[in-house]
Write a protein that holds these residues in place. Sequence first.
Motif, PDB file in Angstrom:
ATOM      1  N   GLY A 197      39.641  39.372  46.731  1.00 30.07           N
ATOM      2  CA  GLY A 197      39.764  38.706  45.595  1.00 30.07           C
ATOM      3  C   GLY A 197      38.407  38.129  45.118  1.00 30.07           C
ATOM      4  O   GLY A 197      37.375  38.349  45.574  1.00 30.07           O
ATOM      5  N   PRO A 198      38.713  37.258  44.188  1.00 25.00           N
ATOM      6  CA  PRO A 198      37.444  36.643  43.410  1.00 25.00           C
ATOM      7  C   PRO A 198      36.530  35.676  44.394  1.00 25.00           C
ATOM      8  O   PRO A 198      37.249  34.870  45.360  1.00 25.00           O
ATOM      9  CB  PRO A 198      38.045  35.798  42.217  1.00 25.00           C
ATOM     10  CG  PRO A 198      39.396  35.578  42.779  1.00 25.00           C
ATOM     11  CD  PRO A 198      39.522  36.842  43.368  1.00 25.00           C
TER      12      PRO A 198
ATOM     13  N   ASP B 205      39.528  44.971  43.881  1.00 28.53           N
ATOM     14  CA  ASP B 205      40.396  44.047  44.223  1.00 28.53           C
ATOM     15  C   ASP B 205      41.716  44.643  44.054  1.00 28.53           C
ATOM     16  O   ASP B 205      42.446  44.834  42.937  1.00 28.53           O
ATOM     17  CB  ASP B 205      40.198  42.924  43.179  1.00 28.53           C
ATOM     18  CG  ASP B 205      41.208  41.808  43.583  1.00 28.53           C
ATOM     19  OD1 ASP B 205      41.967  41.844  44.553  1.00 28.53           O
ATOM     20  OD2 ASP B 205      41.201  40.613  42.750  1.00 28.53           O
TER      21      ASP B 205
ATOM     22  N   GLN C  92      44.663  43.514  41.682  1.00 32.20           N
ATOM     23  CA  GLN C  92      44.661  43.378  40.217  1.00 32.20           C
ATOM     24  C   GLN C  92      45.639  44.208  39.815  1.00 32.20           C
ATOM     25  O   GLN C  92      46.192  45.239  40.709  1.00 32.20           O
ATOM     26  CB  GLN C  92      43.118  43.696  39.855  1.00 32.20           C
ATOM     27  CG  GLN C  92      42.168  43.045  40.102  1.00 32.20           C
ATOM     28  CD  GLN C  92      42.110  41.706  39.278  1.00 32.20           C
ATOM     29  OE1 GLN C  92      42.497  41.706  38.263  1.00 32.20           O
ATOM     30  NE2 GLN C  92      41.256  40.762  39.697  1.00 32.20           N
TER      31      GLN C  92
ATOM     32  N   VAL D 200      39.294  29.894  41.141  1.00 31.34           N
ATOM     33  CA  VAL D 200      39.332  30.879  42.270  1.00 31.34           C
ATOM     34  C   VAL D 200      40.427  30.465  43.301  1.00 31.34           C
ATOM     35  O   VAL D 200      41.292  31.237  43.689  1.00 31.34           O
ATOM     36  CB  VAL D 200      38.083  31.050  42.884  1.00 31.34           C
ATOM     37  CG1 VAL D 200      37.993  31.606  44.286  1.00 31.34           C
ATOM     38  CG2 VAL D 200      36.869  31.522  42.045  1.00 31.34           C
TER      39      VAL D 200
ATOM     40  N   ALA E 168      43.648  31.330  42.193  1.00 28.86           N
ATOM     41  CA  ALA E 168      43.886  32.789  42.056  1.00 28.86           C
ATOM     42  C   ALA E 168      44.409  33.111  43.535  1.00 28.86           C
ATOM     43  O   ALA E 168      45.313  34.124  43.636  1.00 28.86           O
ATOM     44  CB  ALA E 168      42.864  33.433  41.619  1.00 28.86           C
ATOM     45  N   HIS E 169      43.728  32.451  44.482  1.00 28.19           N
ATOM     46  CA  HIS E 169      44.077  32.990  45.733  1.00 28.19           C
ATOM     47  C   HIS E 169      45.402  32.260  46.338  1.00 28.19           C
ATOM     48  O   HIS E 169      46.257  33.060  47.030  1.00 28.19           O
ATOM     49  CB  HIS E 169      43.056  32.510  46.946  1.00 28.19           C
ATOM     50  CG  HIS E 169      41.869  33.548  46.864  1.00 28.19           C
ATOM     51  ND1 HIS E 169      41.812  34.528  47.396  1.00 28.19           N
ATOM     52  CD2 HIS E 169      40.789  33.119  45.995  1.00 28.19           C
ATOM     53  CE1 HIS E 169      40.491  35.226  47.155  1.00 28.19           C
ATOM     54  NE2 HIS E 169      39.794  34.475  46.242  1.00 28.19           N
TER      55      HIS E 169
ATOM     56  N   GLU F 134      35.895  39.845  31.092  1.00 27.69           N
ATOM     57  CA  GLU F 134      35.900  38.537  31.602  1.00 27.69           C
ATOM     58  C   GLU F 134      35.820  37.202  30.371  1.00 27.69           C
ATOM     59  O   GLU F 134      35.014  38.235  29.582  1.00 27.69           O
ATOM     60  CB  GLU F 134      34.933  38.146  32.627  1.00 27.69           C
ATOM     61  CG  GLU F 134      35.490  38.591  34.118  1.00 27.69           C
ATOM     62  CD  GLU F 134      34.397  38.322  35.351  1.00 27.69           C
ATOM     63  OE1 GLU F 134      33.325  38.085  34.939  1.00 27.69           O
ATOM     64  OE2 GLU F 134      34.883  38.245  36.447  1.00 27.69           O
TER      65      GLU F 134
ATOM     66  N   TYR G 109      48.117  36.967  38.163  1.00 23.63           N
ATOM     67  CA  TYR G 109      46.705  37.038  39.129  1.00 23.63           C
ATOM     68  C   TYR G 109      45.581  37.417  38.220  1.00 23.63           C
ATOM     69  O   TYR G 109      44.348  37.150  38.069  1.00 23.63           O
ATOM     70  CB  TYR G 109      46.825  37.798  40.341  1.00 23.63           C
ATOM     71  CG  TYR G 109      45.669  37.982  41.066  1.00 23.63           C
ATOM     72  CD1 TYR G 109      45.107  37.085  41.959  1.00 23.63           C
ATOM     73  CD2 TYR G 109      45.132  39.090  41.359  1.00 23.63           C
ATOM     74  CE1 TYR G 109      43.957  37.141  42.666  1.00 23.63           C
ATOM     75  CE2 TYR G 109      43.796  39.356  42.152  1.00 23.63           C
ATOM     76  CZ  TYR G 109      43.351  38.187  42.782  1.00 23.63           C
ATOM     77  OH  TYR G 109      42.394  38.548  43.397  1.00 23.63           O
ATOM     78  N   THR G 110      45.933  38.754  37.646  1.00 26.44           N
ATOM     79  CA  THR G 110      44.791  39.315  36.859  1.00 26.44           C
ATOM     80  C   THR G 110      44.352  38.444  35.682  1.00 26.44           C
ATOM     81  O   THR G 110      43.401  38.391  35.351  1.00 26.44           O
ATOM     82  CB  THR G 110      45.508  40.743  36.231  1.00 26.44           C
ATOM     83  OG1 THR G 110      45.779  41.665  37.447  1.00 26.44           O
ATOM     84  CG2 THR G 110      44.353  41.443  35.355  1.00 26.44           C
TER      85      THR G 110
ATOM     86  N   THR H 118      42.136  35.487  36.888  1.00 26.69           N
ATOM     87  CA  THR H 118      41.025  35.767  37.202  1.00 26.69           C
ATOM     88  C   THR H 118      40.127  36.283  35.938  1.00 26.69           C
ATOM     89  O   THR H 118      38.729  36.623  36.255  1.00 26.69           O
ATOM     90  CB  THR H 118      40.945  37.022  38.362  1.00 26.69           C
ATOM     91  OG1 THR H 118      41.814  37.972  37.799  1.00 26.69           O
ATOM     92  CG2 THR H 118      41.460  36.429  39.550  1.00 26.69           C
TER      93      THR H 118
END
Length: 738
Positions: free
Chosen positions: A360-361, A464, A467, A504, A507-508, A669, A691-692, A695
């Motif tokens: 992930g990121p 990732d 995604q 971040v 996202a996790h 981004e 999540y996508t 991020t």
Amino acid sequence: MGRDPGTASLEDRTSLEGELTSVSFRDDVTGYTVARVETSRGEEATVVGCFPLPSPGERLRFEGRWKVHPRFGPQFDVSFCRAEAPVSEEGLIRYLGSGVIRGIGPVLAARIVGVFGADTLRVLDEDFPRLREVPGIGERRREEFRLAWEAHRQRRGVLLFLHDHGIGAATANRIVRRYGDEAERVVRANPYQLAEDVEGIGFATADRIALKGGLDPGDPARVRAGLLFALRKAAEEGHVLLPRGELLRRAGDLLDLTADLEPALEGALEDGLLVQETFSPEPWKGEARGVYVPSLCRAEEAAAARLRDLLARPGSSEDPREAQEDLGKLEASLGITLAPAQREAVLAALLSRVVVVTGGPGTGKTTLVRLLVNLCEARGESVLLGAPTGRAAKRLGEATGREAKTLHRLLEFEPHTGRFQRNASNPLEGSRLVVDEVSMVDLPLFSCLLSALPRHGSLVLVGDADQLPSVGPGSVLRDLLASGAVPSVTLQEVFRQAEESRIVRSAHRILRGHLPEWENTPELQDFYFVPQEDPVRTAELVVELVSSRIPARFGLDPLLDIQVLCPMHRGDAGAQSLGARLQHALNPFGRELRRGSRVFREGDRVMQLRNDYDREIYNGDLGRITWVAPEGNLLHVRFEGREVPCLDEDLDCLMPAYAVTVHKAQGSEYPAVVVPLVTQHYVLLQRNLLYTAVTRGKRLVVLVGSRRALSLAVHNETIRARFGALAERLRHSGGMDE
Ligand SMILES: Nc1ncnc2c1ncn2[C@@H]1O[C@H](COP(=O)(O)OP(=O)(O)OP(=O)(O)O)[C@@H](O)[C@H]1O
């Protein structure tokens, strides 16, 4: 005969005949028209509906209903319109002189009608040489007219024929553009061809034409077309194949048939239109047979074969200790200490021909790629860097300080042939290929990439896996990981710097199925959730945030820095409606151009929707409209400092981009993203979509909407499985295709 709107029963279906006098509104895409007609009884009426625009002077026969518009009064709502040749001399002159026939203007038209009177059209159709009787038309000009008249007649005939078959004006024009004079023949011979060749015509329209033309619903040609279409549609949803039972079910629903479709399927398999493979053990709940369109089967087979070949060869370094030492020296010289998983990934890349690295990121993918590239170059390898989108390639280039290209550019895509110049017989020149953002690579592209890899080359795939999967068919990254056959490393540790970012961390958390944490404190944060249960209010709030609150608080430019990402197109807080609201709020004035429901205005932020290799603008590229032509059929867009003119069909691939779907934002981004979350979008409220979206934001992420929608998205783990057999083929190497 038309009825007087004053006396007619307003809801009766009826007809109206007359001549068009003026057009008040016309949408060229849909054919929706508002026009005035002079009826054959000399009365004026307004007609409204979708129909081909007639040439001036033509007599029109409309079928439909009288309706009373609250503001405009009685109008004839057209359900069908047929143009008939004009009969009055005045009508004939207007018709011939309107410019529909190249080279004939009103003066010459009057001269021709002056000679032949009401008989003009018959003479032109059947007795063209008599045109000699019209003074002042030389031999050459006459021949030009003859050709122009012929072309006009044919085109007109085809348009009428298509209209008779319920095809709207815009689609009819596209059909004529695609097939020219052959249009009628193609439509009669195999209407299903239209669904393959003409944009905007799907199976349903083609099927309607076929059934209207008298085709039996159970006709094998129809069933075959239905089977093919079901597979194509499945490919659009991301499937590489359909299990046989699933295909038969889907085709049956599509065709509305309960009959046995097996014989038609067998026929299509025998003729090579479709391909069937049997896998063991049965991958799909008791189903062992998968049916493919041939190209996707070839792509899957070739990718699996090439991967197996790579897996069977030793890596560029055969000595793990030596590789470890080299890496240790490099870490020391750069002052970086890789985490164990990162080190494992670099070593795996050196020791095998193909490796997958996922994380992930902030898990250090870019950092390890940088080291790997350094290390490989120090060992004399030439490294190629690629990514599926222009933006991802740019990021990879910046992170590594090397040139990185899009995969299409790397493989030297030729737009005119649709082929890659780099392939098995003309492989890439480089010993190691590193590809970033692999989650976005679909199976056909992956297969081409593998075949262009030099025989002794190595491949590092970074991405990732959480995604959203690729837009095109396949789930390459997930399949490679699921197969267990390809060396892979999953990075899980989030590094301190990244850990400090709430984006971040959120996202996790989302990935682990926890709600993100947010605090609305006076200090600026980079992640917010703004609760609002009502969808309309949510939309209003998004506009307020983008147009004033975020710019004021964070100093971000609403037109350049902030992207609204919606789970869906539709709904009060969907991309369509929000896009329009934002356009109105952020850029209400300026010269504009309308295209169907889309409005392009000078200063607008726009997105390119398809790869255009000629003009070097790619799917997802963002630009600003810098100029709209006063007559409104041309505009200029600045993409990355480059002014690009967009005309006619180019405009079909452009849309205002104030709000786009998360799917469209894959691989991009933005400094800030704002994501509306409403329960109306429940079908797409999925963990990997949220999540996508999250991020995509670098400096700021704001979620706006219902807590329930947020919770639904976080907890909905269902990733719609894509049917394919890449993992099976790799797992059981040497399996079914030998
Ligand atoms: N081994 C390490 N030790 C300390 N910091 C590290 C290490 N690896 C990476 N970092 C730091 O962690 C942050 C994220 O690393 P990196 O950009 O490589 O991750 P990434 O997975 O590519 O992230 P993203 O997908 O968000 O771009 C960077 O600031 C980087 O300097």
